[in-house]
Enzyme design. Structure first.
Site, mmCIF file in Angstrom:
data_model
loop_
_atom_site.group_PDB
_atom_site.id
_atom_site.type_symbol
_atom_site.label_atom_id
_atom_site.label_comp_id
_atom_site.label_asym_id
_atom_site.label_seq_id
_atom_site.Cartn_x
_atom_site.Cartn_y
_atom_site.Cartn_z
ATOM 1 N N HIS A 141 -4.893 9.907 -5.959
ATOM 2 C CA HIS A 141 -3.448 9.942 -6.150
ATOM 3 C C HIS A 141 -2.857 8.575 -6.480
ATOM 4 O O HIS A 141 -2.113 8.417 -7.452
ATOM 5 C CB HIS A 141 -2.770 10.496 -4.897
ATOM 6 C CG HIS A 141 -1.278 10.557 -4.998
ATOM 7 N ND1 HIS A 141 -0.459 9.495 -4.673
ATOM 8 C CD2 HIS A 141 -0.453 11.562 -5.401
ATOM 9 C CE1 HIS A 141 0.798 9.841 -4.864
ATOM 10 N NE2 HIS A 141 0.837 11.088 -5.310
ATOM 11 N N GLU A 144 -2.476 16.288 -12.512
ATOM 12 C CA GLU A 144 -1.330 15.402 -12.701
ATOM 13 C C GLU A 144 -1.791 14.048 -13.231
ATOM 14 O O GLU A 144 -2.660 13.400 -12.643
ATOM 15 C CB GLU A 144 -0.553 15.202 -11.399
ATOM 16 C CG GLU A 144 0.682 14.330 -11.605
ATOM 17 C CD GLU A 144 1.479 14.078 -10.347
ATOM 18 O OE1 GLU A 144 2.275 13.114 -10.348
ATOM 19 O OE2 GLU A 144 1.307 14.817 -9.363
ATOM 20 N N ASP A 155 0.013 21.440 1.355
ATOM 21 C CA ASP A 155 -1.157 20.778 1.940
ATOM 22 C C ASP A 155 -1.946 21.732 2.831
ATOM 23 O O ASP A 155 -3.072 21.418 3.217
ATOM 24 C CB ASP A 155 -0.715 19.565 2.785
ATOM 25 C CG ASP A 155 0.032 18.522 1.970
ATOM 26 O OD1 ASP A 155 -0.246 18.409 0.777
ATOM 27 O OD2 ASP A 155 0.877 17.821 2.557
ATOM 28 N N HIS A 191 -2.549 21.598 -2.624
ATOM 29 C CA HIS A 191 -2.087 20.283 -3.062
ATOM 30 C C HIS A 191 -3.097 19.192 -2.689
ATOM 31 O O HIS A 191 -3.328 18.939 -1.513
ATOM 32 C CB HIS A 191 -0.737 20.013 -2.401
ATOM 33 C CG HIS A 191 -0.093 18.732 -2.760
ATOM 34 N ND1 HIS A 191 0.202 17.758 -1.828
ATOM 35 C CD2 HIS A 191 0.325 18.248 -3.956
ATOM 36 C CE1 HIS A 191 0.786 16.745 -2.426
ATOM 37 N NE2 HIS A 191 0.882 17.007 -3.709
ATOM 38 N N ARG A 192 -3.729 18.605 -3.698
ATOM 39 C CA ARG A 192 -4.824 17.641 -3.492
ATOM 40 C C ARG A 192 -5.955 18.279 -2.689
ATOM 41 O O ARG A 192 -6.647 17.625 -1.914
ATOM 42 C CB ARG A 192 -4.315 16.372 -2.806
ATOM 43 C CG ARG A 192 -3.106 15.741 -3.483
ATOM 44 C CD ARG A 192 -2.606 14.507 -2.744
ATOM 45 N NE ARG A 192 -1.231 14.208 -3.144
ATOM 46 C CZ ARG A 192 -0.458 13.286 -2.593
ATOM 47 N NH1 ARG A 192 -0.940 12.539 -1.600
ATOM 48 N NH2 ARG A 192 0.777 13.095 -3.002
ATOM 49 N N LYS A 210 -1.157 10.370 -13.517
ATOM 50 C CA LYS A 210 -0.387 9.541 -12.616
ATOM 51 C C LYS A 210 0.236 8.301 -13.237
ATOM 52 O O LYS A 210 1.175 7.751 -12.697
ATOM 53 C CB LYS A 210 -1.267 9.094 -11.423
ATOM 54 C CG LYS A 210 -1.755 10.222 -10.550
ATOM 55 C CD LYS A 210 -0.612 11.040 -9.970
ATOM 56 C CE LYS A 210 0.261 10.236 -9.019
ATOM 57 N NZ LYS A 210 1.339 11.070 -8.428
ATOM 58 N N ASP A 217 -4.928 14.803 -8.784
ATOM 59 C CA ASP A 217 -4.337 13.671 -9.491
ATOM 60 C C ASP A 217 -5.434 12.830 -10.126
ATOM 61 O O ASP A 217 -6.518 12.693 -9.555
ATOM 62 C CB ASP A 217 -3.561 12.783 -8.514
ATOM 63 C CG ASP A 217 -2.615 13.581 -7.637
ATOM 64 O OD1 ASP A 217 -1.537 13.931 -8.113
ATOM 65 O OD2 ASP A 217 -2.980 13.861 -6.474
ATOM 66 N N GLU A 228 -4.329 21.623 -7.102
ATOM 67 C CA GLU A 228 -3.628 20.498 -7.719
ATOM 68 C C GLU A 228 -4.426 19.246 -7.417
ATOM 69 O O GLU A 228 -4.919 19.063 -6.297
ATOM 70 C CB GLU A 228 -2.215 20.374 -7.150
ATOM 71 C CG GLU A 228 -1.336 19.336 -7.855
ATOM 72 C CD GLU A 228 -1.415 17.937 -7.256
ATOM 73 O OE1 GLU A 228 -0.876 16.998 -7.865
ATOM 74 O OE2 GLU A 228 -2.034 17.763 -6.187
#
Length: 240
Positions: free
Chosen positions: A48, A110, A234, A6-7, A112, A35, A33
Site C-alpha cells: 500500500h 489500485e 478489512d 480490502h488488502r 498508488k 495496491d 482489493e
C-alpha cells in the site's frame, strides 16, 4: 452486494500478503482489493505505502529497492510474530495464485502513485495481467490519480476502470460523473463518509458505486439499503 476483501483479509492477517489473500478466499470472498507500487528495477509489487516502514522490518521507499531486495524484508511480523515469514508479493505472484484457484474472482488493483501514468509502467502492468488472463477472473484498475486512469484508458480501450473519490464536500454528482465519463469508468469508489450525503443516493442511479472502508455491520446495512454495488472491508469474513 459485492464484498471486497480490502488488502486481503487484512483485519486478521498482515495486509497485502499472500496469506491475507488466501485466507480471504478460504472464508468465501470472491472479490479482492490490492495496491501496487513500482520497484527500482521497474517490477510491480503489492504494497500500500510508498515506503516499506509501516508493514516491514525495513525502512525506505519501495522505488529505491530492487524486487530481490524487497523480498529480503519481513512483511508479517509487524502484525504478529506468527507471520514473520510473509514477504511483499509481486503482482505476478498474486495473479499466478489466482489462476490456480477455483471459482470467479473480481480483483481491484489500485495504482498508488503517479509513476503509473508513464506508458512503460502501464505496458508492464498490462503485460503481467495478460500473462495470467483468465475468463474466471475480472480485473478492475482504480486510482485517486486521474492521470493514471487517463493513460491507462488511452493504452487499453477495454480495461475496466474505477474512479476513486476522497472525502470532499465540494464534490458534486455532476463533477464525479464528468470525470467518470472522460475515462469511461464503470465504477466510482467513494469514501465511507459519502454515505452521509445525498451524493451516493444519486450516483447509485447512474453508475456502480462502491464504498471504502466498511468494517461496521451497521454501516454495512446502511450501504446495502442505499443500493451500493459493493463495499471494501478489512473483515470480509464477517460481512459475507
Amino acid at each position: 452486494m459485492i464484498i471486497y476483501a480490502h488488502r486481503g483479509l487484512s483485519g486478521c492477517y498482515p495486509e497485502n500478503t499472500m496469506i491475507a489473500f488466501q485466507k480471504a478466499y478460504e472464508c468465501g470472498a470472491r472479490a479482492l482489493e490490492l495496491d501496487v507500487q513500482i520497484t527500482k528495477d521497474e517490477k510491480i509489487v503489492v504494497i500500500h505505502d510508498e515506503k516499506i516502514d509501516r508493514t516491514t522490518n525495513g525502512k525506505g521507499f519501495v522505488k529505491d529497492f530492487t524486487v530481490d531486495e524487497i523480498k529480503d524484508f519481513d512483511a508479517g511480523s509487524w502484525f504478529d510474530h506468527l507471520y514473520k515469514d510473509e514477504k511483499i508479493p509481486t503482482l505476478e505472484e498474486v495473479l499466478q495464485w489466482l489462476s490456480n484457484i477455483e471459482g470467479r474472482m473480481l480483483v481491484n488493483i489500485e495504482l498508488k502513485n503517479k509513476e503509473f501514468s508513464q506508458r512503460k509502467f502501464l505496458r508492464e502492468l498490462i503485460n503481467v495481467i495478460k500473462k495470467y488472463d483468465s475468463p474466471n477472473h475480472h480485473i478492475i484498475f482504480s486510482s485517486f490519480i486521474f492521470e493514471n486512469l487517463i493513460e491507462l484508458r488511452n493504452l487499453d480501450k477495454e480495461v475496466s476502470l474505477a474512479l476513486l473519490i476522497e472525502w470532499n464536500n465540494n464534490y458534486s454528482v455532476k463533477e464525479i460523473m464528468r470525470l467518470s465519463k472522460i475515462v469511461n469508468a464503470k465504477y466510482v469508489h467513494t469514501d465511507i463518509r459519502f454515505l452521509q450525503s445525498d451524493i451516493v443516493d444519486m450516483l447509485c442511479n447512474l453508475i456502480n458505486v462502491c464504498v471504502y472502508t466498511v468494517n461496521d455491520n451497521n454501516i454495512y446495512e446502511i450501504a446495502k439499503s442505499k443500493g451500493i454495488f459493493g463495499i471494501f472491508t478489512d473483515f470480509a469474513n464477517k460481512m459475507i
